[in-house]
Design a protein around this motif. Structure first.
Motif, PDB file in Angstrom:
ATOM      1  N   UNK A 182       0.812  -1.211   0.000  1.00 22.95           N
ATOM      2  CA  UNK A 182       0.000   0.000   0.000  1.00 22.95           C
ATOM      3  C   UNK A 182       0.844   1.259   0.000  1.00 22.95           C
ATOM      4  N   UNK A 183       1.943   1.246   0.760  1.00 26.34           N
ATOM      5  CA  UNK A 183       2.828   2.395   0.801  1.00 26.34           C
ATOM      6  C   UNK A 183       3.501   2.609  -0.547  1.00 26.34           C
ATOM      7  N   UNK A 184       3.959   1.529  -1.144  1.00 28.52           N
ATOM      8  CA  UNK A 184       4.618   1.625  -2.445  1.00 28.52           C
ATOM      9  C   UNK A 184       3.651   2.102  -3.522  1.00 28.52           C
ATOM     10  N   UNK A 185       2.458   1.539  -3.541  1.00 28.37           N
ATOM     11  CA  UNK A 185       1.472   1.943  -4.542  1.00 28.37           C
ATOM     12  C   UNK A 185       1.045   3.402  -4.333  1.00 28.37           C
ATOM     13  N   UNK A 186       0.813   3.780  -3.086  1.00 30.21           N
ATOM     14  CA  UNK A 186       0.439   5.168  -2.796  1.00 30.21           C
ATOM     15  C   UNK A 186       1.538   6.138  -3.170  1.00 30.21           C
ATOM     16  N   UNK A 187       2.786   5.767  -2.904  1.00 30.01           N
ATOM     17  CA  UNK A 187       3.905   6.625  -3.280  1.00 30.01           C
ATOM     18  C   UNK A 187       4.044   6.780  -4.786  1.00 30.01           C
ATOM     19  N   UNK A 188       3.843   5.689  -5.510  1.00 27.31           N
ATOM     20  CA  UNK A 188       3.957   5.745  -6.971  1.00 27.31           C
ATOM     21  C   UNK A 188       2.835   6.585  -7.587  1.00 27.31           C
TER      22      UNK A 188
END
Length: 99
Positions: free
Chosen positions: A28-34
């Motif tokens: 979730x953090x990676x997707x939100x950051x991207x």
């Protein structure tokens, strides 16, 4: 100098949320950051008239914000499965279950 300081602070904010608890939170953090980086770069570029610096700053700020939101949305939920009482008669949770 102010731009460099702002970029460094945005990077530090994004880096602070990189340590997550569960694989779901990491995803979730990676997707939100991207998603935040892409959106921030588009908005930053549009606001500065196509400037590369605006796109970079917007991307960094968007990545940090998106990572924070992505991490918060995918946080594990928990509820108490065992209650206890302290010396003063106050009830507190002794064990949590995550779902």
């Amino acid at each position: 100098m102010k731009k460099i300081l702002a970029l460094a602070l945005a990077f530090a904010g994004a880096l602070s949320v990189s340590g997550c608890y569960t694989p779901q939170q990491q995803t979730g953090t990676l997707a939100g950051g991207a998603i935040g980086a892409g959106g921030g770069a588009l908005i930053g570029s549009a606001l500065t008239g196509g400037s590369a610096g605006g796109a970079i700053a917007g991307g960094i700020i968007g990545a940090g914000t998106g990572a924070l939101i992505g991490n918060a949305v995918t946080a594990p939920r928990r509820h108490c499965v065992r209650w206890g009482w302290d010396a003063y008669g106050n009830r507190f949770c002794r064990a949590f279950a995550y779902y």
